[in-house]
Design a protein around this motif. Structure first.
Motif, PDB file in Angstrom:
ATOM      1  N   ALA A 230       7.221  -7.338  -3.827  1.00 35.74           N
ATOM      2  CA  ALA A 230       7.596  -8.464  -4.682  1.00 35.74           C
ATOM      3  C   ALA A 230       7.202  -8.146  -6.119  1.00 35.74           C
ATOM      4  O   ALA A 230       6.250  -7.399  -6.366  1.00 35.74           O
ATOM      5  CB  ALA A 230       6.879  -9.723  -4.204  1.00 35.74           C
ATOM      6  N   ALA A 231       7.911  -8.738  -7.053  1.00 35.22           N
ATOM      7  CA  ALA A 231       7.562  -8.572  -8.466  1.00 35.22           C
ATOM      8  C   ALA A 231       6.135  -9.048  -8.681  1.00 35.22           C
ATOM      9  O   ALA A 231       5.736 -10.097  -8.175  1.00 35.22           O
ATOM     10  CB  ALA A 231       8.530  -9.361  -9.331  1.00 35.22           C
ATOM     11  N   GLY A 232       5.346  -8.263  -9.379  1.00 31.90           N
ATOM     12  CA  GLY A 232       3.964  -8.629  -9.676  1.00 31.90           C
ATOM     13  C   GLY A 232       2.972  -8.424  -8.541  1.00 31.90           C
ATOM     14  O   GLY A 232       1.802  -8.774  -8.674  1.00 31.90           O
ATOM     15  N   ALA A 233       3.413  -7.838  -7.429  1.00 38.16           N
ATOM     16  CA  ALA A 233       2.508  -7.601  -6.294  1.00 38.16           C
ATOM     17  C   ALA A 233       1.442  -6.575  -6.655  1.00 38.16           C
ATOM     18  O   ALA A 233       1.652  -5.709  -7.505  1.00 38.16           O
ATOM     19  CB  ALA A 233       3.300  -7.109  -5.086  1.00 38.16           C
ATOM     20  N   GLN A 234       0.296  -6.698  -6.025  1.00 37.56           N
ATOM     21  CA  GLN A 234      -0.764  -5.710  -6.182  1.00 37.56           C
ATOM     22  C   GLN A 234      -0.466  -4.557  -5.226  1.00 37.56           C
ATOM     23  O   GLN A 234      -0.267  -4.772  -4.027  1.00 37.56           O
ATOM     24  CB  GLN A 234      -2.129  -6.306  -5.854  1.00 37.56           C
ATOM     25  CG  GLN A 234      -2.582  -7.335  -6.870  1.00 37.56           C
ATOM     26  CD  GLN A 234      -2.761  -6.714  -8.251  1.00 37.56           C
ATOM     27  OE1 GLN A 234      -3.535  -5.783  -8.429  1.00 37.56           O
ATOM     28  NE2 GLN A 234      -2.019  -7.219  -9.226  1.00 37.56           N
ATOM     29  N   VAL A 235      -0.436  -3.332  -5.739  1.00 39.24           N
ATOM     30  CA  VAL A 235      -0.161  -2.148  -4.928  1.00 39.24           C
ATOM     31  C   VAL A 235      -1.430  -1.305  -4.909  1.00 39.24           C
ATOM     32  O   VAL A 235      -1.928  -0.895  -5.961  1.00 39.24           O
ATOM     33  CB  VAL A 235       1.016  -1.323  -5.490  1.00 39.24           C
ATOM     34  CG1 VAL A 235       1.269  -0.091  -4.638  1.00 39.24           C
ATOM     35  CG2 VAL A 235       2.273  -2.182  -5.595  1.00 39.24           C
ATOM     36  N   THR A 236      -1.951  -1.059  -3.712  1.00 37.92           N
ATOM     37  CA  THR A 236      -3.151  -0.239  -3.546  1.00 37.92           C
ATOM     38  C   THR A 236      -2.727   1.148  -3.093  1.00 37.92           C
ATOM     39  O   THR A 236      -1.958   1.290  -2.142  1.00 37.92           O
ATOM     40  CB  THR A 236      -4.105  -0.854  -2.511  1.00 37.92           C
ATOM     41  OG1 THR A 236      -4.485  -2.150  -2.962  1.00 37.92           O
ATOM     42  CG2 THR A 236      -5.347   0.000  -2.323  1.00 37.92           C
ATOM     43  N   VAL A 237      -3.225   2.156  -3.774  1.00 37.46           N
ATOM     44  CA  VAL A 237      -2.930   3.542  -3.443  1.00 37.46           C
ATOM     45  C   VAL A 237      -4.184   4.153  -2.833  1.00 37.46           C
ATOM     46  O   VAL A 237      -5.264   4.079  -3.428  1.00 37.46           O
ATOM     47  CB  VAL A 237      -2.515   4.346  -4.702  1.00 37.46           C
ATOM     48  CG1 VAL A 237      -2.136   5.769  -4.325  1.00 37.46           C
ATOM     49  CG2 VAL A 237      -1.389   3.651  -5.437  1.00 37.46           C
ATOM     50  N   THR A 238      -4.042   4.749  -1.659  1.00 36.96           N
ATOM     51  CA  THR A 238      -5.149   5.438  -0.998  1.00 36.96           C
ATOM     52  C   THR A 238      -4.782   6.905  -0.891  1.00 36.96           C
ATOM     53  O   THR A 238      -3.706   7.244  -0.392  1.00 36.96           O
ATOM     54  CB  THR A 238      -5.409   4.859   0.404  1.00 36.96           C
ATOM     55  OG1 THR A 238      -5.671   3.461   0.284  1.00 36.96           O
ATOM     56  CG2 THR A 238      -6.594   5.538   1.069  1.00 36.96           C
TER      57      THR A 238
ATOM     58  N   ALA B  15       0.822  -1.212   0.000  1.00 37.86           N
ATOM     59  CA  ALA B  15       0.000   0.000   0.000  1.00 37.86           C
ATOM     60  C   ALA B  15       0.853   1.258   0.000  1.00 37.86           C
ATOM     61  O   ALA B  15       1.891   1.322   0.640  1.00 37.86           O
ATOM     62  CB  ALA B  15      -0.918   0.005   1.212  1.00 37.86           C
ATOM     63  N   ILE B  16       0.374   2.239  -0.733  1.00 38.35           N
ATOM     64  CA  ILE B  16       0.925   3.593  -0.724  1.00 38.35           C
ATOM     65  C   ILE B  16      -0.207   4.487  -0.226  1.00 38.35           C
ATOM     66  O   ILE B  16      -1.327   4.412  -0.756  1.00 38.35           O
ATOM     67  CB  ILE B  16       1.351   4.052  -2.139  1.00 38.35           C
ATOM     68  CG1 ILE B  16       2.488   3.176  -2.666  1.00 38.35           C
ATOM     69  CG2 ILE B  16       1.743   5.524  -2.129  1.00 38.35           C
ATOM     70  CD1 ILE B  16       2.826   3.433  -4.130  1.00 38.35           C
ATOM     71  N   THR B  17       0.071   5.307   0.773  1.00 35.96           N
ATOM     72  CA  THR B  17      -0.928   6.255   1.252  1.00 35.96           C
ATOM     73  C   THR B  17      -0.439   7.659   0.956  1.00 35.96           C
ATOM     74  O   THR B  17       0.649   8.044   1.380  1.00 35.96           O
ATOM     75  CB  THR B  17      -1.174   6.102   2.766  1.00 35.96           C
ATOM     76  OG1 THR B  17      -1.633   4.772   3.016  1.00 35.96           O
ATOM     77  CG2 THR B  17      -2.212   7.092   3.264  1.00 35.96           C
ATOM     78  N   VAL B  18      -1.247   8.417   0.205  1.00 31.70           N
ATOM     79  CA  VAL B  18      -0.925   9.797  -0.110  1.00 31.70           C
ATOM     80  C   VAL B  18      -1.569  10.672   0.957  1.00 31.70           C
ATOM     81  O   VAL B  18      -2.780  10.575   1.202  1.00 31.70           O
ATOM     82  CB  VAL B  18      -1.459  10.192  -1.509  1.00 31.70           C
ATOM     83  CG1 VAL B  18      -1.115  11.631  -1.824  1.00 31.70           C
ATOM     84  CG2 VAL B  18      -0.930   9.250  -2.575  1.00 31.70           C
TER      85      VAL B  18
END
Length: 141
Positions: A77-85, A62-65
């Motif tokens: 990890a390569a291919g991981a799902q990254v959720t941005v909030t 996760a990335i939180t702005v």
């Protein structure tokens, strides 16, 4: 008797002011600063788990702005799902600096978006296309 009432009032005021310093958010902020530093170290690529574990092993990240900033660098990890909030009221993007590795728009006020981390290991710098001062780093292991 009037002097007694004044003393009781002053004593009560002193007790209430002293108690206010013990309430959450009051008093010494040193522990909060120490906690913030520990949180930054954990989020900057160091593993937050037990020795020998790696944050790159997780399949989601996760990335939180917040306050027009992406926060600490992220290791995935390569291919991981990254959720941005996006906690800001303004819309932001997470756009790879070089090439089409990833590019998502994230609506403001709690909006979210998800992208897949690149499959090739490396360090990927990114920015917000709406706010040129915003920069972050995604490291793929």
């Amino acid at each position: 008797m009037n002097t007694g009432n004044v003393r009781v009032t002053l004593l009560l005021a002193a007790v209430l002011l002293g108690a206010a310093g013990c309430a959450p958010g009051g008093g010494n902020t040193a522990p909060a600063s120490a906690s913030a530093k520990e949180g930054m170290q954990m989020g900057s690529g160091a593993s937050g788990g037990p020795p020998g574990s790696s944050s790159a092993a997780a399949s989601t990240a996760a990335i939180t702005v917040r306050d027009f900033a992406y926060g600490t660098p992220l290791v995935v990890a390569a291919g991981a799902q990254v959720t941005v909030t996006n906690m800001d009221s303004a819309e932001h993007t997470v756009t790879a600096d070089d090439g089409p590795a990833f590019d998502v728009d994230v609506k403001g006020s709690g909006g979210t978006a998800t992208f897949t981390a690149p499959s090739k290991p490396g360090t990927y710098a990114y920015h917000c296309t709406f706010h040129p001062g915003m920069h972050g780093t995604l490291t793929v292991k």
